[in-house]
Design an enzyme around this catalytic site. Structure first.
Site, PDB file in Angstrom:
ATOM      1  N   ARG A 132       0.840  -1.199   0.000  1.00 54.82           N
ATOM      2  CA  ARG A 132       0.000   0.000   0.000  1.00 54.82           C
ATOM      3  C   ARG A 132       0.879   1.255   0.000  1.00 54.82           C
ATOM      4  NH1 ARG A 132      -5.143   1.302  -1.414  1.00 54.82           N
ATOM      5  NH2 ARG A 132      -6.281   2.459   0.168  1.00 54.82           N
ATOM      6  N   THR A 144      -9.406   0.021 -10.443  1.00 52.26           N
ATOM      7  CA  THR A 144      -8.401  -0.918  -9.935  1.00 52.26           C
ATOM      8  C   THR A 144      -8.339  -2.096 -10.870  1.00 52.26           C
ATOM      9  OG1 THR A 144      -8.364  -0.412  -7.611  1.00 52.26           O
ATOM     10  CG2 THR A 144      -8.268  -2.688  -8.075  1.00 52.26           C
ATOM     11  N   THR A 151      -3.667  -1.005  -7.875  1.00 51.94           N
ATOM     12  CA  THR A 151      -4.474   0.171  -8.199  1.00 51.94           C
ATOM     13  C   THR A 151      -3.636   1.436  -8.230  1.00 51.94           C
ATOM     14  OG1 THR A 151      -6.483   1.356  -7.540  1.00 51.94           O
ATOM     15  CG2 THR A 151      -5.024   0.688  -5.771  1.00 51.94           C
ATOM     16  N   GLU A 177      -3.830   7.728  -4.161  1.00 51.23           N
ATOM     17  CA  GLU A 177      -4.325   6.798  -3.138  1.00 51.23           C
ATOM     18  C   GLU A 177      -4.663   7.476  -1.811  1.00 51.23           C
ATOM     19  OE1 GLU A 177      -5.735   3.335  -3.566  1.00 51.23           O
ATOM     20  OE2 GLU A 177      -3.970   3.625  -4.802  1.00 51.23           O
ATOM     21  N   ASP A 231      -8.035   7.985  -0.228  1.00 51.33           N
ATOM     22  CA  ASP A 231      -8.754   6.928   0.489  1.00 51.33           C
ATOM     23  C   ASP A 231      -8.793   7.210   1.998  1.00 51.33           C
ATOM     24  OD1 ASP A 231      -9.588   5.407  -1.627  1.00 51.33           O
ATOM     25  OD2 ASP A 231      -8.221   3.733  -1.298  1.00 51.33           O
ATOM     26  N   SER A 238      -7.879   0.525   2.746  1.00 48.98           N
ATOM     27  CA  SER A 238      -8.285   0.035   1.433  1.00 48.98           C
ATOM     28  C   SER A 238      -9.474  -0.911   1.572  1.00 48.98           C
ATOM     29  CB  SER A 238      -7.110  -0.716   0.799  1.00 48.98           C
ATOM     30  OG  SER A 238      -7.529  -1.414  -0.352  1.00 48.98           O
ATOM     31  N   SER A 239     -10.068  -1.227   0.428  1.00 49.91           N
ATOM     32  CA  SER A 239     -11.107  -2.260   0.381  1.00 49.91           C
ATOM     33  C   SER A 239     -10.660  -3.458  -0.431  1.00 49.91           C
ATOM     34  CB  SER A 239     -12.371  -1.695  -0.266  1.00 49.91           C
ATOM     35  OG  SER A 239     -12.847  -0.632   0.489  1.00 49.91           O
TER      36      SER A 239
HETATM   37  N1  GLU Z   1      -8.358   2.796  -3.669  1.00 50.00           N
HETATM   38  C1  GLU Z   1      -9.285   1.730  -3.546  1.00 50.00           C
HETATM   39  C2  GLU Z   1      -8.980   0.838  -2.373  1.00 50.00           C
HETATM   40  O1  GLU Z   1      -7.856   0.692  -2.035  1.00 50.00           O
HETATM   41  C3  GLU Z   1      -9.275   0.866  -4.738  1.00 50.00           C
HETATM   42  C4  GLU Z   1      -9.607   1.640  -5.926  1.00 50.00           C
HETATM   43  C5  GLU Z   1     -10.787   1.101  -6.623  1.00 50.00           C
HETATM   44  O2  GLU Z   1     -10.975  -0.095  -6.744  1.00 50.00           O
HETATM   45  O3  GLU Z   1     -11.499   1.932  -7.117  1.00 50.00           O
HETATM   46  O4  GLU Z   1      -9.855   0.309  -1.802  1.00 50.00           O
END
Ligand code: GLU
Length: 601
Positions: free
Chosen positions: A109, A407, A425, A446, A449, A473-474
């Site tokens: 990350r 992503t 991503t 990033e 987020d 993140s997700s």
């Molecule tokens: N930045 C998002 C995350 O880390 C992922 C980006 C996306 O899938 O749009 O969760």
């Protein structure tokens, strides 16, 4: 299964008419063919892009392992899917090692600069407008992707970084055939891309996005890859590529004629030098006797998918009607997202109650609040997993914050049974919009987020910016084992909807009688603790709308933005020993699945 035309063939066919970086009218330029499903032996690769998948399959065929192939695919995606991922971004790498039967993860990350504090995105006492933050130097974190590739290869690969990046270098230099998705992604971002001469000259040659069917080259990126091959990733974290990143962030190369207010960031060479990829213990939960491994904090992916699965163990999803199943699915993530937003952030900064979030006792206390007949009213409040109190709704509700929707996810398996699930991503489609001049890659955004300000005033927010901190993140690269052996692996793009997509794929496969490719293709819904779940039109259309009418009668709400949710990929070990590779059949222009030795029967 059609034979896949090699990149070399294509390039020879069109080489004579090409100019670097410029789309050529390419009568001979046929895109590499792609199929969303493949079955056979020798290993499997699934990604969103045909060229990237073909490169991965070739690595496997030539004796590389899943890690070698995954890095080669990721590097190729940096060329052909550059608006989703690349060396200017970060990601999470999950690896099953067949020899030890253990799952490992790498956290690649991005990190905030050392100077960042909770007010990173606050200006004059107010949070910055989201779009302003995205297209700025402020949102750029230290890229983790190059270090992830080097570390994955060092720990588990069999090939050098130099050898692994070669095919992607060649792809960038020789070019690939533009498809509709590539063109559309540029068109979507044309206004901000055109504000940066470095981005404009690469992606808007002659003032417009390259047309589908033409060949696109990125010689600067080829040269950057070549430098990484020669000198290793130090050239980025301690060398001239890093110096260019720092210069670009601190003084965004914006066209003086542009009206965009592009704020500079404070990233330094010291921030780059301090970057570390972190090996973390995967999240682990059992579901129906299977072992589900995922990505721990700072991603909320593994913990939230795991909590939802634990909640759903309270219900018989196999025997449920479709409407009952969907009711439980939607309710499980409604509650799991409340807990995610309250508790999950970078574990170096906040005490994430990871074990407790994944405890069955906590999940049971949340399941108890779920009714088959009546949807809960969102935002539902989080609960304290350290003190699970059955059937007790908390007091303070937190809405789900906005997150990006882009992503890329790739999944690879090799002939030894090693498996990689890797999501990477640059955050938004096109990241910060800023190509590092002369280097051919986009910088991430990033850091958007992070929460810009506490999501619920008065309630601690684990995801505020901090010095060197990783934004939550997700991303949810996931590997499911059956008695220590790979069953299937999957993952998806889609910001916070990654979590619901991965959960839906798992449930489709395990509970609803779908094959992995069917589960990936199925109409999607994403309930993230808001009044209306986001759903695709195809979801609304099921059973002539009767299904949704039933769910609405239970209090569920729906909205159809965005039009598409997720573009997942996966691999599965079939009972007869063959691999199934599965990619998206429609979304994002469809993905590409391949196996080394096709065997359909
Ligand atoms: N930045 C998002 C995350 O880390 C992922 C980006 C996306 O899938 O749009 O969760």
């Amino acid at each position: 299964m059609p034979a896949h035309r090699s990149r070399t063939t294509l390039v020879l066919a069109v080489a004579a008419v090409l100019t670097a970086g410029v789309a050529a009218p390419a009568t001979a330029a046929t895109p590499t063919p792609k199929s969303p499903v493949a079955v056979g032996f020798g290993g499997a690769v699934a990604s969103i892009d045909a060229d990237a998948t073909a490169i991965g399959t070739r690595v496997l065929r030539e004796g590389g392992n899943a890690v070698d192939a995954a890095v080669a695919v990721a590097a190729a995606l940096g060329v052909t899917d550059p608006f989703s991922a690349g060396i200017g971004g970060g990601g999470f790498f999950v690896y099953y090692d067949a020899k030890t039967r253990r799952v490992h993860t790498l956290d690649g990350r991005e990190t905030a600069p050392k100077t960042a504090d909770e007010n990173l995105f606050v200006e004059n006492g107010k949070p910055l407008p989201f779009a302003d933050a995205v297209t700025s130097g402020l949102s750029v974190g230290v890229p983790g992707t190059p270090a992830t590739w080097a570390e994955a290869l060092r720990k588990w690969g069999t090939r050098s970084l130099a050898k692994t990046l070669k095919p992607a270098e060649k792809l960038a230099r020789d070019g690939f055939v533009v498809d509709q998705t590539f063109q559309t992604q540029i068109a979507n971002n044309a206004a901000r891309f055109s504000a940066f001469p470095s981005t404009r000259s690469l992606y808007l040659p002659g003032g417009a996005p390259p047309a589908p069917g033409t060949v696109f080259k990125n010689p600067d990126l080829a040269a950057t890859y070549a430098q990484l091959e020669r000198n290793g990733v130090d050239v980025l974290y301690h060398g001239p590529i890093g110096a260019d990143i720092v210069k670009t962030v601190q003084k965004p190369p914006v066209d003086p004629a542009s009206t965009l207010n592009v704020r500079p960031g404070k990233l330094t060479a010291g921030d780059l030098a301090a970057y570390d990829v972190i090996e973390r213990r995967p999240t682990h939960t059992t579901y129906q006797g299977l072992d589900v491994y995922g990505m721990p904090a700072p991603s909320s992916g593994g913990l939230t998918v795991g909590e939802a699965l634990n909640i759903l163990e309270n219900f018989d999803l196999k025997g449920a009607s479709k409407a009952d199943y969907l009711q439980y699915f939607l309710e499980s993530t409604r509650f799991a997202f409340a807990d995610r937003n309250r508790w999950i952030g970078d574990p170096a900064f906040v005490d994430v109650p990871a074990r407790e979030l994944l405890s069955q006792r906590f999940a049971d206390s949340r399941a108890c609040l779920i009714s088959k007949d009546k949807a809960a009213t969102s935002p539902v409040a989080p609960a304290d997993p350290r003190h699970p109190a059955s059937c007790t709704a908390g007091a303070t509700a937190a809405p789900t914050p906005y997150e990006g929707e882009n992503t890329t996810h790739l999944t690879v398996a090799d002939k030894w049974g090693n498996v990689v699930a890797y999501t990477l991503t640059i955050e938004q489609e096109g990241g910060s919009g800023i190509v590092v001049p002369g280097r051919g890659f986009l910088l991430n955004n990033e850091l958007t987020d992070f929460s810009f300000t506490p999501v619920t005033p008065g309630v601690p927010d684990p995801n505020l910016p901090g010095p060197g901190k990783r934004p939550r993140s997700s991303m949810a690269p996931t590997i499911v084992l059956d008695h220590g052996r790979p069953f299937f692996a999957t993952g998806s793009p889609g910001g916070a909807s990654i979590i619901t997509t991965v959960l839906q794929v798992i449930l489709g496969r395990l509970d609803r009688g779908l094959s992995l490719d069917e589960a990936i293709a199925a109409p999607r819904a994403s309930q993230r603790n808001s009044a209306a779940a986001q759903v695709e039109q195809a979801f609304l259309d099921q059973d002539q709308g009767k299904l949704v009418a039933d769910l609405k009668a239970r209090g569920q709400g729906f909205s159809t933005t965005p039009a598409e949710i997720g573009a997942a990929t996966g691999v599965e070990r079939l009972r007869d020993g063959r691999w199934l590779a599965a990619a998206e059949p429609v979304r994002r222009g469809s993905g590409a699945a391949q196996v080394v030795w096709p065997a359909n029967w």
